[in-house]
Structure formats: C-alpha cells, structure tokens
Write an enzyme that holds these catalytic residues in place. Structure first.
Site, short mmCIF file in Angstrom:
data_model
loop_
_atom_site.label_atom_id
_atom_site.label_comp_id
_atom_site.label_asym_id
_atom_site.label_seq_id
_atom_site.Cartn_x
_atom_site.Cartn_y
_atom_site.Cartn_z
N GLU A 157 3.27 1.94 4.42
CA GLU A 157 1.92 2.24 4.90
C GLU A 157 1.09 1.00 5.19
O GLU A 157 0.25 1.01 6.08
CB GLU A 157 1.20 3.13 3.89
N ASP A 195 2.16 5.09 -0.09
CA ASP A 195 1.75 6.35 0.52
C ASP A 195 1.84 7.45 -0.53
O ASP A 195 2.75 8.26 -0.54
CB ASP A 195 2.66 6.66 1.72
N LYS A 213 0.87 -1.18 0.00
CA LYS A 213 0.00 0.00 0.00
C LYS A 213 0.90 1.23 0.00
O LYS A 213 1.55 1.53 0.99
CB LYS A 213 -0.92 0.01 1.22
#
Length: 308
Positions: free
Chosen positions: A160, A22, A20
């Site tokens: 993240e 950022d 994931k």
C-alpha cells in the site's frame, strides 16, 4: 495517533520508515484478566480475532498499537479478505474464519509497559523497548532508514505504501500528527469494460463503469469505477458504449462474479473497450479506491496481459 497524508517521503536521519499495511488499526491491551483488542474508535473487537489471543506475552500490563492484516492469495495483505472478519461478533463464526483466514497483528508502537506510561517518550526509545520485548505470536515489522528505497520496494511488491515517523515524536492518542506521514501508492492498469451504471435518479447518465481483466477462465470482475467520470467524460463514454448493449453479463463467475449490489441496474456491454484505471495497491481481487483515467482507443482486450 494518526498520520497525515504526504506527497513525498521525507528524508534525513530524524526520520524512520515503515511499510503501510493494508489492514485495520487496533490497540491491544494486556492485563491480568487477559488480552483486549480495540478499534481506532475504541470499540472492543476482541471477539473477532481469536487467533491473536492466547500467546505467551512478556508482561501482564502492556498496551501496544498496531495493524491487523490478513494475507490474500498472492501473499500480500488484502483488505477485501480482511473485511470478511472485521465485523464478526459471533465467537463461533470468528473461530471458523480464523482457521480459514488467519490474521497477523503487526505491532509498531509500545504505549505502556508494567504500569509505566511511555507515550511521552520519543519514538526511538519506544521502538527500542518494543523490539527488546521479544514478542511471540505478534509481529514487530522492520523499520528502515531509507524511505526512498522502501517506497520503491513497496511499489514493486504491490504494497500500500510507506509511513514515515519522526524519531523524536511522542505518541499523542487520537491526534493526526505531522510527525507521522503516510505516502500511499497509486497504480495504473488497463481493464476491459463489461457494463455501466447510471447516476442515481437518472436512467441514462453514465456514472460508473464495471471493469474486469482477462484470465484463462474468462473476464474476471474487478470492480466498479465511478471516480473521475463526470461531465464531458460521462457523455463521451456513453457514446462509446451506446451500440454495445447486450442482455447478459460478460463477466465469468471467477472470484464470486459480480456482486448483486453492483449488478442490479447495470447495463451490460460487449467486452471490447479498454480503459485505464488508477487504484491503491496491486494483487487485490477488487480494485481499491479506483479512479478512471482514460479510454484506450489504442488497445483491445487481446492486447492486455493475463494478470491473474
């Protein structure tokens, strides 16, 4: 297509897992007229990202989905750094920023190729065709079978979190789908209190703390923490800082110091109290979505490691 929040990473052969990032979500469309970049809300953002244009792409008809990231000083994606570029509308300013803060486009889905709509195909097929394109200039991040491993790896690296996607899922533009799930990390660290701010409309109800961390150059400002402070917690913290007021900021001008928006209306205090704070990600100059967790009566600023 958007991911739903999850409290765990799903397992099983029907799932694939990605980092994931950022960053900021963006669609890129390639046509005979060139490349256009579009935000999640379908606002054109091409001007802001000149360093993502001009590559020798494999088709003149292409639509992909991905995330634009900018690396911070620690070599990890840093949304605060990215934010300097997000809203630029001047081509000249964008060129200057691109040289100083170069961006990377992380492409994770292929939606159209050479006139063919691919959104109804399962993700596993779209992903295979994306990989086969051999994109130059844009990055295609790795996907992993082991979500638990990736979750731990991203935690250790201060990234993240993880996005898990069902391999059979089609792409449904605009939908927040249970077939895509995101699991973000929360990190807890101890910070030094350097000031407090009252609730808007009051003068003495403590609503937020300004916190920092020790560095060789002094106390570096890391952000304002308001989430998690209410009721009894507010009263307890107000009592704790009541005899610590000082006339000047205890923060050094490291990383730009305390922004004016945070400094105005703040009561400065001697930097002797330590609090625990949860936040998204590590390695950022400013805390992301911080939440107060508790006053550490067992720690002093001298007990905290240099986290610079």
């Amino acid at each position: 297509m958007l991911a739903t929040k999850a409290d765990h990473v799903p397992s099983g052969p029907e799932w694939t897992h990605e980092v994931k990032w950022d960053g900021v979500r963006a669609l890129a469309e390639v046509s005979p007229g060139g490349v256009g970049l579009w935000s999640r809300n379908l606002n054109q953002i091409t001007t802001a990202w000149p360093d993502l244009l001009g590559f020798d792409l494999p088709s003149s008809d292409l639509l992909v989905d991905g995330e634009i990231i900018v690396l911070g000083e620690r070599g990890t994606p840093d949304f605060r750094v990215l934010a300097e570029r997000m809203h630029v509308r001047s081509a000249r300013a964008a060129e200057t920023l691109a040289r100083r803060l170069p961006a990377t486009y992380m492409v994770f889905d292929l939606l159209r190729l050479d006139g063919e709509d691919l959104t109804r195909l399962p993700l596993v097929e779209r992903r295979a065709r994306l990989t086969d394109l051999g994109l130059i200039g844009w990055a295609v991040p790795e996907a992993y079978d082991d979500g638990a491993m990736l979750l731990e790896a991203t935690r250790q690296q201060g990234l993240e979190g993880v996005v898990s996607k069902r391999l059979s899922s089609p792409y449904r533009p605009g939908d927040r789908s249970p077939h895509w799930r995101k699991r973000a990390h929360r990190f807890r660290r101890s910070y030094v209190v350097g000031g407090w701010r009252p609730q808007e409309g009051t003068r003495d109800r403590l609503a937020a703390l300004l916190v920092g961390e020790p560095t060789p150059d002094g106390l570096a400002y890391r952000g304002r923490v308001g989430s998690g402070i209410s009721g009894r917690t507010s009263a307890m913290l107000a009592e704790a800082v009541s005899n610590l007021t000082r006339s000047t900021s205890p923060f050094d001008d490291i990383d730009g110091g305390v922004p004016r928006v945070d400094a105005v209306g703040t009561t400065w205090v001697d930097p002797v109290l330590v609090v625990d704070v949860d936040t998204h990600g590590l390695g950022y100059t400013r805390l992301r979505q911080p939440s107060y967790r508790g006053l550490r009566a067992d720690l002093t600023p001298d007990d905290l490691p240099d986290q610079s």
